[in-house]
Design an enzyme around this catalytic site. Structure first.
Site, PDB file in Angstrom:
ATOM      1  N   ASN A 175       0.801  -1.231   0.000  1.00  0.00           N
ATOM      2  CA  ASN A 175       0.000   0.000   0.000  1.00  0.00           C
ATOM      3  C   ASN A 175       0.834   1.283   0.000  1.00  0.00           C
ATOM      4  O   ASN A 175       0.405   2.293  -0.528  1.00  0.00           O
ATOM      5  CB  ASN A 175      -1.008  -0.012   1.154  1.00  0.00           C
ATOM      6  CG  ASN A 175      -0.348  -0.119   2.496  1.00  0.00           C
ATOM      7  OD1 ASN A 175       0.798  -0.557   2.608  1.00  0.00           O
ATOM      8  ND2 ASN A 175      -1.059   0.276   3.533  1.00  0.00           N
ATOM      9  N   GLU A 226       4.875  -4.486  11.846  1.00  0.00           N
ATOM     10  CA  GLU A 226       3.844  -3.473  11.572  1.00  0.00           C
ATOM     11  C   GLU A 226       2.713  -4.197  10.849  1.00  0.00           C
ATOM     12  O   GLU A 226       2.807  -4.450   9.647  1.00  0.00           O
ATOM     13  CB  GLU A 226       4.423  -2.361  10.693  1.00  0.00           C
ATOM     14  CG  GLU A 226       5.448  -1.501  11.375  1.00  0.00           C
ATOM     15  CD  GLU A 226       4.848  -0.585  12.431  1.00  0.00           C
ATOM     16  OE1 GLU A 226       3.614  -0.578  12.614  1.00  0.00           O
ATOM     17  OE2 GLU A 226       5.626   0.116  13.095  1.00  0.00           O
ATOM     18  N   CYS A 239      -3.355   0.590   6.836  1.00  0.00           N
ATOM     19  CA  CYS A 239      -3.385  -0.275   8.021  1.00  0.00           C
ATOM     20  C   CYS A 239      -4.037   0.395   9.221  1.00  0.00           C
ATOM     21  O   CYS A 239      -4.716  -0.249  10.003  1.00  0.00           O
ATOM     22  CB  CYS A 239      -1.966  -0.679   8.372  1.00  0.00           C
ATOM     23  SG  CYS A 239      -0.880   0.750   8.515  1.00  0.00           S
ATOM     24  N   GLU A 293       8.084   2.194  14.604  1.00  0.00           N
ATOM     25  CA  GLU A 293       8.830   2.843  13.539  1.00  0.00           C
ATOM     26  C   GLU A 293       8.795   4.353  13.789  1.00  0.00           C
ATOM     27  O   GLU A 293       7.975   4.855  14.549  1.00  0.00           O
ATOM     28  CB  GLU A 293       8.227   2.505  12.170  1.00  0.00           C
ATOM     29  CG  GLU A 293       8.391   1.022  11.844  1.00  0.00           C
ATOM     30  CD  GLU A 293       8.204   0.672  10.385  1.00  0.00           C
ATOM     31  OE1 GLU A 293       7.153   0.993   9.824  1.00  0.00           O
ATOM     32  OE2 GLU A 293       9.114   0.041   9.811  1.00  0.00           O
TER      33      GLU A 293
HETATM   34  P1  NAD Z   1       0.982  -9.674   3.360  1.00  0.00           P
HETATM   35  O1  NAD Z   1       1.094 -10.100   4.775  1.00  0.00           O
HETATM   36  O2  NAD Z   1       0.249 -10.539   2.421  1.00  0.00           O
HETATM   37  O3  NAD Z   1       2.441  -9.486   2.726  1.00  0.00           O
HETATM   38  C1  NAD Z   1       3.389  -8.602   3.288  1.00  0.00           C
HETATM   39  C2  NAD Z   1       4.773  -8.975   2.793  1.00  0.00           C
HETATM   40  O4  NAD Z   1       5.176 -10.205   3.397  1.00  0.00           O
HETATM   41  C3  NAD Z   1       4.879  -9.192   1.278  1.00  0.00           C
HETATM   42  O5  NAD Z   1       6.097  -8.648   0.828  1.00  0.00           O
HETATM   43  C4  NAD Z   1       4.884 -10.710   1.162  1.00  0.00           C
HETATM   44  O6  NAD Z   1       5.539 -11.186  -0.003  1.00  0.00           O
HETATM   45  C5  NAD Z   1       5.652 -11.100   2.400  1.00  0.00           C
HETATM   46  N1  NAD Z   1       5.409 -12.461   2.889  1.00  0.00           N
HETATM   47  C6  NAD Z   1       4.305 -13.217   2.754  1.00  0.00           C
HETATM   48  N2  NAD Z   1       4.472 -14.400   3.373  1.00  0.00           N
HETATM   49  C7  NAD Z   1       5.708 -14.390   3.926  1.00  0.00           C
HETATM   50  C8  NAD Z   1       6.448 -15.317   4.713  1.00  0.00           C
HETATM   51  N3  NAD Z   1       5.957 -16.505   5.062  1.00  0.00           N
HETATM   52  N4  NAD Z   1       7.683 -14.966   5.122  1.00  0.00           N
HETATM   53  C9  NAD Z   1       8.203 -13.748   4.802  1.00  0.00           C
HETATM   54  N5  NAD Z   1       7.549 -12.843   4.061  1.00  0.00           N
HETATM   55  C10 NAD Z   1       6.310 -13.148   3.622  1.00  0.00           C
HETATM   56  O7  NAD Z   1       0.382  -8.206   3.391  1.00  0.00           O
HETATM   57  P2  NAD Z   1      -0.082  -7.295   2.170  1.00  0.00           P
HETATM   58  O8  NAD Z   1      -1.317  -7.888   1.597  1.00  0.00           O
HETATM   59  O9  NAD Z   1       1.085  -7.033   1.282  1.00  0.00           O
HETATM   60  O10 NAD Z   1      -0.417  -5.930   2.918  1.00  0.00           O
HETATM   61  C11 NAD Z   1      -1.630  -5.697   3.568  1.00  0.00           C
HETATM   62  C12 NAD Z   1      -1.485  -5.898   5.061  1.00  0.00           C
HETATM   63  O11 NAD Z   1      -0.404  -5.117   5.546  1.00  0.00           O
HETATM   64  C13 NAD Z   1      -2.712  -5.439   5.833  1.00  0.00           C
HETATM   65  O12 NAD Z   1      -2.999  -6.354   6.856  1.00  0.00           O
HETATM   66  C14 NAD Z   1      -2.269  -4.122   6.424  1.00  0.00           C
HETATM   67  O13 NAD Z   1      -2.949  -3.754   7.580  1.00  0.00           O
HETATM   68  C15 NAD Z   1      -0.820  -4.373   6.683  1.00  0.00           C
HETATM   69  N6  NAD Z   1      -0.081  -3.109   6.763  1.00  0.00           N
HETATM   70  C16 NAD Z   1       0.398  -2.694   7.975  1.00  0.00           C
HETATM   71  C17 NAD Z   1       1.075  -1.486   8.091  1.00  0.00           C
HETATM   72  C18 NAD Z   1       1.599  -1.001   9.422  1.00  0.00           C
HETATM   73  O14 NAD Z   1       2.465  -0.137   9.425  1.00  0.00           O
HETATM   74  N7  NAD Z   1       1.139  -1.498  10.546  1.00  0.00           N
HETATM   75  C19 NAD Z   1       1.274  -0.695   6.960  1.00  0.00           C
HETATM   76  C20 NAD Z   1       0.777  -1.144   5.739  1.00  0.00           C
HETATM   77  C21 NAD Z   1       0.113  -2.358   5.658  1.00  0.00           C
END
Ligand code: NAD
Length: 483
Positions: free
Chosen positions: A152, A249, A283, A457
């Protein structure tokens, strides 16, 4: 504009390709067209990146904070000079309106590099006088850090992780989300141009298994993930096996509590920023709008009215303020939640349907008469779907706001400032706002509690998560012993 990168990965100061890695495309969400074709990292690429980051550690940590900071601040300046091009690329990669990316993405990344570039020179440990003896603590980098990003805020997330890590003298291998792989490569290019020694910041592409391979490697000292709670659980467990530091995060289902005495326009504006910016894909969004009964009807009516003036359309048109969602899959997820909301008895006030045109567009949705047990009030949707819930008393609102596994953020709108502070203090959330919502300046710590994450962060707090103290006791003699 040129959207195809020279190669998929950036390692040791140069673009690197390995075409035997799984092919994938970056898609422009406004049209569904592929704008770049890349390859996921093979084990050989992962090894190359980790080896480069490991080899770069000694030179980078030996530099003074002033020297490291100068490079980061130079990179911040270059990002600002190229903000328009970077914003165009981010808009192509994510579908977010240019109106947003021009001010919120690369610009926020530049803020992080400038902030931590300035902090680098002032990093220090401690001195403790113990009579004639004394102890001191050296602030050391952790070592090789892995950053893993969500889709995002691609360049912002890369900068929010790289800037404090590098300021403290760590090196990093960063894996962007496979959905938005492009701007992290630009960051690597810019850091190199700013004088970063090769290998200090590297980018590898790929899906979850590439992230998992990075996290498992014994050379890695710390992992910082931005992603969903399920991914966070896996990454945290893997990091724990290697006793690694983590910053998590993760997702949220944050509440905004709006009291009868709130400024209605401010509260509605906060709800808009907290639900529909970036097509709801944030998020920290305040997707549970708890509204006190006296202002409830007026709030729902005004929110719906203002939503009607959203300009939905071409993200490249700077008057557009609501773009497509990042992918067909993400839109499907949000549309399924809208269906669930209707089936479970919530009142769909406005929006909630797909737009019949190319691209992954959906109309932003407001549900009224939502109750706490409904699926749309419990699960993170990560799309433009707001739920409005009614409450009577402050105690009730706090209890219901906190009745969730998540704890990323929370907001309160009231003209009674004592109540504002009291409610903020009672929230089980890492980041709270009073009479505003979703502002995340680099000077303020950001992060979650409960299932929403671990660590912080931004701000000085991030330094604690990218460095460690080595204590040194200095005996001034003589040494006493029992025998
Ligand atoms: P996701 O969890 O599907 O993927 C996040 C990242 O993790 C990607 O780069 C993915 O390739 C990687 N990944 C997936 N499985 C993994 C594993 N087993 N080991 C290591 N890496 C792995 O999330 P998304 O769909 O990309 O993003 C949306 C989510 O992110 C939402 O839940 C949102 O709330 C959260 N988010 C949180 C913040 C924050 O700062 N708290 C900010 C933005 C998004």
């Amino acid at each position: 504009m040129q959207t195809q990168p020279r190669a998929s990965h950036f390692i040791a100061g140069a673009y690197v390709e390995d075409e035997s890695g799984e092919a994938f495309a970056s898609v422009y969400p406004a049209t569904g067209e592929a704008i770049a074709r890349l390859h996921a990292a093979t084990p050989a690429i992962v090894e190359q990146a980790l080896a480069a980051a490991d080899a770069a550690r000694a030179e980078w940590r030996a530099m003074t904070g002033v020297e490291r900071g100068r490079i980061l601040r130079r990179a911040a300046d270059i990002i600002r000079e190229r903000n328009r091009d970077l914003s165009l690329l981010e808009t192509m990669d994510t579908g977010k309106p240019l109106q947003e990316t021009l001010v919120a993405d690369a610009a926020s990344g530049a803020d992080a590099l400038e902030y931590f570039g300035s902090v680098a020179a002032g990093l220090k440990g401690e001195h403790v006088q113990l009579g004639a003896d004394f102890a001191y603590a050296i602030r050391e980098p952790l070592g090789l850090c892995v950053g893993i990003g969500a889709w995002n805020y691609p360049i912002q997330i890369a900068c929010w992780k790289a800037a404090p890590a590098l300021a403290c003298g760590n090196t990093m291998v960063f894996k962007p989300s496979e959905t938005t792989p492009l701007t992290a490569l630009k960051l690597a290019e810019i850091l190199t141009e700013a004088g970063l020694p090769e290998g200090v910041f590297n980018v590898v592409q790929g899906f979850g298994e590439v992230g998992a391979a990075l996290v498992e490697d014994p050379r890695v000292a710390k992992v910082s993930l931005t992603g969903s709670v399920p991914t966070g659980r896996k990454v945290y467990a893997s990091a724990a096996a290697g006793m690694k530091h983590v910053t998590m995060e993760l997702g949220g289902k944050s509440p905004i509590v709006i009291f009868d005495d709130a400024d209605l326009e401010d509260a509605v504006a906060g709800a808009i920023n907290g639900n529909f910016y970036s097509s709801g894909q944030i998020c920290s969004n305040g997707t549970r709008l708890f509204v006190q009964s006296g202002i409830y009807d007026a709030f729902v009516a005004r929110l719906a009215e203002r939503l009607k003036s959203a300009v939905i359309g071409d993200p490249m048109d700077e008057s557009t303020n609501f773009g497509p969602m990042v992918s067909e899959q993400q839109r499907e997820i949000a549309l399924r939640y809208v269906e669930k909301g209707v089936i479970e008895g919530a009142q769909l006030v406005i929006g909630g349907s797909a737009l019949d045109q190319p691209g992954f567009y959906m109309c932003p949705a407001i549900f009224a008469d939502v109750t706490d047990e409904m699926t749309i009030a419990r699960e993170e949707i990560f799309g433009p779907v707001a739920s409005v819930l009614k409450f009577e008393t402050e105690e009730e609102a706090i209890a219901r706001a906190n009745a969730t596994e998540f704890g990323l953020a929370a907001g309160v709108f009231t003209r009674d400032l004592a109540r504002g502070h009291r409610v903020a203090a009672a929230f089980e959330a890492g980041t709270c706002w009073i009479n505003t919502y979703n502002l995340t300046p680099i000077e303020m710590p950001f992060g979650g509690v409960k299932a929403s994450g671990v660590g912080r962060e931004n701000a000085a707090a991030a330094i604690e998560h990218y460095s460690q103290l080595k204590a040194v006791y200095v005996g001034m003699g003589p040494v006493e012993a029992p025998f």
